[in-house]
Design a protein around this motif. Structure first.
Motif, PDB file in Angstrom:
ATOM      1  N   CYS A  99       0.842  -1.194   0.000  1.00 13.33           N
ATOM      2  CA  CYS A  99       0.000   0.000   0.000  1.00 13.33           C
ATOM      3  C   CYS A  99       0.877   1.243   0.000  1.00 13.33           C
ATOM      4  CB  CYS A  99      -0.866   0.052   1.261  1.00 13.33           C
ATOM      5  SG  CYS A  99      -1.919  -1.371   1.520  1.00 13.33           S
ATOM      6  N   TYR A 100       0.314   2.327  -0.397  1.00 12.52           N
ATOM      7  CA  TYR A 100       0.961   3.622  -0.218  1.00 12.52           C
ATOM      8  C   TYR A 100      -0.113   4.656   0.100  1.00 12.52           C
ATOM      9  CZ  TYR A 100      -0.309   4.667  -5.092  1.00 12.52           C
ATOM     10  OH  TYR A 100      -0.986   4.870  -6.257  1.00 12.52           O
ATOM     11  N   THR A 101       0.307   5.726   0.744  1.00 15.42           N
ATOM     12  CA  THR A 101      -0.628   6.755   1.185  1.00 15.42           C
ATOM     13  C   THR A 101      -0.220   8.092   0.586  1.00 15.42           C
ATOM     14  OG1 THR A 101      -1.027   5.584   3.244  1.00 15.42           O
ATOM     15  CG2 THR A 101      -1.604   7.911   3.208  1.00 15.42           C
ATOM     16  N   ARG A 102      -1.219   8.846   0.177  1.00 12.00           N
ATOM     17  CA  ARG A 102      -1.011  10.199  -0.329  1.00 12.00           C
ATOM     18  C   ARG A 102      -1.875  11.146   0.496  1.00 12.00           C
ATOM     19  NH1 ARG A 102       3.190   8.969  -2.380  1.00 12.00           N
ATOM     20  NH2 ARG A 102       3.446   8.428  -4.531  1.00 12.00           N
ATOM     21  N   THR A 103      -1.326  12.301   0.777  1.00 16.39           N
ATOM     22  CA  THR A 103      -2.102  13.320   1.487  1.00 16.39           C
ATOM     23  C   THR A 103      -2.228  14.545   0.604  1.00 16.39           C
ATOM     24  OG1 THR A 103      -0.108  14.189   2.530  1.00 16.39           O
ATOM     25  CG2 THR A 103      -1.376  12.540   3.775  1.00 16.39           C
ATOM     26  N   GLY A 104      -3.273  15.305   0.845  1.00 14.61           N
ATOM     27  CA  GLY A 104      -3.517  16.517   0.082  1.00 14.61           C
ATOM     28  C   GLY A 104      -3.867  17.657   1.008  1.00 14.61           C
ATOM     29  N   THR A 105      -4.396  18.682   0.448  1.00 17.44           N
ATOM     30  CA  THR A 105      -4.776  19.841   1.246  1.00 17.44           C
ATOM     31  C   THR A 105      -6.146  19.624   1.880  1.00 17.44           C
ATOM     32  OG1 THR A 105      -5.777  20.876  -0.680  1.00 17.44           O
ATOM     33  CG2 THR A 105      -3.476  21.393  -0.229  1.00 17.44           C
ATOM     34  N   LYS A 106      -6.414  20.372   2.901  1.00 15.49           N
ATOM     35  CA  LYS A 106      -7.718  20.385   3.575  1.00 15.49           C
ATOM     36  C   LYS A 106      -8.132  18.999   4.069  1.00 15.49           C
ATOM     37  CE  LYS A 106     -11.093  23.034   4.869  1.00 15.49           C
ATOM     38  NZ  LYS A 106     -10.891  23.677   6.132  1.00 15.49           N
ATOM     39  N   ASP A 107      -7.279  18.362   4.847  1.00 14.15           N
ATOM     40  CA  ASP A 107      -7.615  17.090   5.498  1.00 14.15           C
ATOM     41  C   ASP A 107      -7.992  15.976   4.522  1.00 14.15           C
ATOM     42  OD1 ASP A 107      -7.194  18.217   8.007  1.00 14.15           O
ATOM     43  OD2 ASP A 107      -9.241  18.973   8.084  1.00 14.15           O
ATOM     44  N   ILE A 108      -7.174  15.764   3.516  1.00 13.17           N
ATOM     45  CA  ILE A 108      -7.416  14.686   2.554  1.00 13.17           C
ATOM     46  C   ILE A 108      -6.279  13.679   2.658  1.00 13.17           C
ATOM     47  CG2 ILE A 108      -7.577  14.075   0.113  1.00 13.17           C
ATOM     48  CD1 ILE A 108      -8.747  16.854  -0.377  1.00 13.17           C
ATOM     49  N   MET A 109      -6.637  12.400   2.808  1.00 14.68           N
ATOM     50  CA  MET A 109      -5.649  11.324   2.829  1.00 14.68           C
ATOM     51  C   MET A 109      -6.242  10.127   2.097  1.00 14.68           C
ATOM     52  SD  MET A 109      -3.538   9.595   5.961  1.00 14.68           S
ATOM     53  CE  MET A 109      -4.876   8.689   6.676  1.00 14.68           C
ATOM     54  N   VAL A 110      -5.457   9.535   1.205  1.00 12.01           N
ATOM     55  CA  VAL A 110      -5.902   8.385   0.422  1.00 12.01           C
ATOM     56  C   VAL A 110      -4.854   7.288   0.562  1.00 12.01           C
ATOM     57  CG1 VAL A 110      -6.476   7.529  -1.871  1.00 12.01           C
ATOM     58  CG2 VAL A 110      -7.108   9.861  -1.231  1.00 12.01           C
ATOM     59  N   THR A 111      -5.295   6.094   0.945  1.00 13.08           N
ATOM     60  CA  THR A 111      -4.416   4.929   1.004  1.00 13.08           C
ATOM     61  C   THR A 111      -4.850   3.967  -0.085  1.00 13.08           C
ATOM     62  OG1 THR A 111      -4.093   5.185   3.373  1.00 13.08           O
ATOM     63  CG2 THR A 111      -3.574   3.029   2.439  1.00 13.08           C
ATOM     64  N   TYR A 112      -3.906   3.592  -0.918  1.00 14.54           N
ATOM     65  CA  TYR A 112      -4.164   2.728  -2.061  1.00 14.54           C
ATOM     66  C   TYR A 112      -3.416   1.415  -1.853  1.00 14.54           C
ATOM     67  CZ  TYR A 112      -4.066   0.993  -6.839  1.00 14.54           C
ATOM     68  OH  TYR A 112      -4.200   0.208  -7.952  1.00 14.54           O
ATOM     69  N   CYS A 113      -4.132   0.292  -1.912  1.00 17.28           N
ATOM     70  CA  CYS A 113      -3.531  -1.038  -1.756  1.00 17.28           C
ATOM     71  C   CYS A 113      -3.918  -1.894  -2.961  1.00 17.28           C
ATOM     72  CB  CYS A 113      -4.044  -1.723  -0.492  1.00 17.28           C
ATOM     73  SG  CYS A 113      -3.783  -0.777   1.026  1.00 17.28           S
ATOM     74  N   HIS A 114      -3.018  -2.778  -3.377  1.00 12.56           N
ATOM     75  CA  HIS A 114      -3.341  -3.693  -4.470  1.00 12.56           C
ATOM     76  C   HIS A 114      -2.691  -5.050  -4.223  1.00 12.56           C
ATOM     77  CE1 HIS A 114       0.582  -2.255  -5.754  1.00 12.56           C
ATOM     78  NE2 HIS A 114       0.643  -3.250  -6.622  1.00 12.56           N
ATOM     79  N   CYS A 115      -3.342  -6.079  -4.760  1.00 13.25           N
ATOM     80  CA  CYS A 115      -2.891  -7.460  -4.561  1.00 13.25           C
ATOM     81  C   CYS A 115      -3.253  -8.255  -5.812  1.00 13.25           C
ATOM     82  CB  CYS A 115      -3.525  -8.045  -3.307  1.00 13.25           C
ATOM     83  SG  CYS A 115      -5.321  -7.813  -3.223  1.00 13.25           S
ATOM     84  N   ASP A 116      -2.701  -9.436  -5.964  1.00 17.00           N
ATOM     85  CA  ASP A 116      -2.845 -10.129  -7.248  1.00 17.00           C
ATOM     86  C   ASP A 116      -3.448 -11.529  -7.180  1.00 17.00           C
ATOM     87  OD1 ASP A 116      -0.739 -11.447  -6.077  1.00 17.00           O
ATOM     88  OD2 ASP A 116       0.652 -11.176  -7.744  1.00 17.00           O
ATOM     89  N   HIS A 117      -4.261 -11.806  -6.193  1.00 16.94           N
ATOM     90  CA  HIS A 117      -4.937 -13.104  -6.185  1.00 16.94           C
ATOM     91  C   HIS A 117      -6.419 -12.921  -5.821  1.00 16.94           C
ATOM     92  CE1 HIS A 117      -3.268 -12.600  -2.123  1.00 16.94           C
ATOM     93  NE2 HIS A 117      -4.352 -13.223  -1.715  1.00 16.94           N
ATOM     94  N   ASP A 118      -7.218 -13.912  -6.107  1.00 12.82           N
ATOM     95  CA  ASP A 118      -8.667 -13.827  -5.920  1.00 12.82           C
ATOM     96  C   ASP A 118      -9.044 -13.388  -4.510  1.00 12.82           C
ATOM     97  OD1 ASP A 118      -9.124 -14.617  -8.507  1.00 12.82           O
ATOM     98  OD2 ASP A 118      -9.609 -16.693  -8.014  1.00 12.82           O
ATOM     99  N   GLU A 119      -9.998 -12.457  -4.453  1.00 15.61           N
ATOM    100  CA  GLU A 119     -10.619 -11.996  -3.204  1.00 15.61           C
ATOM    101  C   GLU A 119      -9.612 -11.455  -2.193  1.00 15.61           C
ATOM    102  OE1 GLU A 119     -13.129 -15.134  -1.778  1.00 15.61           O
ATOM    103  OE2 GLU A 119     -14.128 -15.344  -3.714  1.00 15.61           O
ATOM    104  N   CYS A 120      -8.521 -10.898  -2.649  1.00 15.76           N
ATOM    105  CA  CYS A 120      -7.498 -10.414  -1.726  1.00 15.76           C
ATOM    106  C   CYS A 120      -7.735  -8.982  -1.261  1.00 15.76           C
ATOM    107  CB  CYS A 120      -6.116 -10.532  -2.352  1.00 15.76           C
ATOM    108  SG  CYS A 120      -5.897  -9.563  -3.860  1.00 15.76           S
ATOM    109  N   ASN A 121      -8.759  -8.306  -1.792  1.00 10.29           N
ATOM    110  CA  ASN A 121      -9.005  -6.917  -1.383  1.00 10.29           C
ATOM    111  C   ASN A 121     -10.081  -6.799  -0.313  1.00 10.29           C
ATOM    112  OD1 ASN A 121     -11.048  -7.568  -3.240  1.00 10.29           O
ATOM    113  ND2 ASN A 121     -11.170  -5.502  -4.051  1.00 10.29           N
TER     114      ASN A 121
END
Length: 143
Positions: A99-121
């Motif tokens: 995963c990695y996380t990005r932050t922005g202005t005005k209280d914005i944070m996004v965490t993005y995760c990815h995986c490569d097998h069935d039903e892993c999210n």
């Protein structure tokens, strides 16, 4: 009817029944803004269904197979939304399962995760990789 012809017909029929339609990766596809069962703390894998990502109609990605399941957790001014789905494009900012996380202005944070097998999210599997990454990072700092 000839025994070998009959046996061949039965074999082809059985194989046809066993073949799964499509061979794409299966991922959870939902958005907690529209379905609270998709949320980070309330994910319900028993009542939500997965999708075969390659069966989804994505005209702008014609000819590309899905390669990842992904989970995006967005926090915007203390409102958290979780979006789970399929991914078609190569991810270079984090290793598979990471995963990695990005932050922005005005209280914005996004965490993005990815995986490569069935039903892993699902909630626990992907976020467990974040915890594992944190432990490995701490161990590398100690030693």
């Amino acid at each position: 009817m000839n025994k070998s012809l009959f046996g061949s017909a039965v074999l082809v029929t059985l194989l046809g029944l066993l073949v799964r339609q499509g061979w794409g990766i299966r991922c959870w596809e939902c958005n907690s803004a529209f379905d609270p069962r998709c949320g980070e703390s309330h994910f319900d894998s028993n009542t939500l269904d997965t999708v075969d990502c390659d069966q989804l109609n994505r005209r702008h990605l014609a000819g590309k197979d899905a390669i990842y399941c992904r989970k995006i957790v967005q926090s915007i001014q203390n409102e958290v939304r979780t979006v789970r789905g399929c991914g078609w494009l190569e991810e270079t900012k984090a290793p598979v399962g990471g995963c990695y996380t990005r932050t922005g202005t005005k209280d914005i944070m996004v965490t993005y995760c990815h995986c490569d097998h069935d039903e892993c999210n699902s909630g626990n599997t992907v976020m467990a990789s974040v915890g594992l990454a944190a432990v490995v990072l701490m161990l590398t700092k100690l030693f």
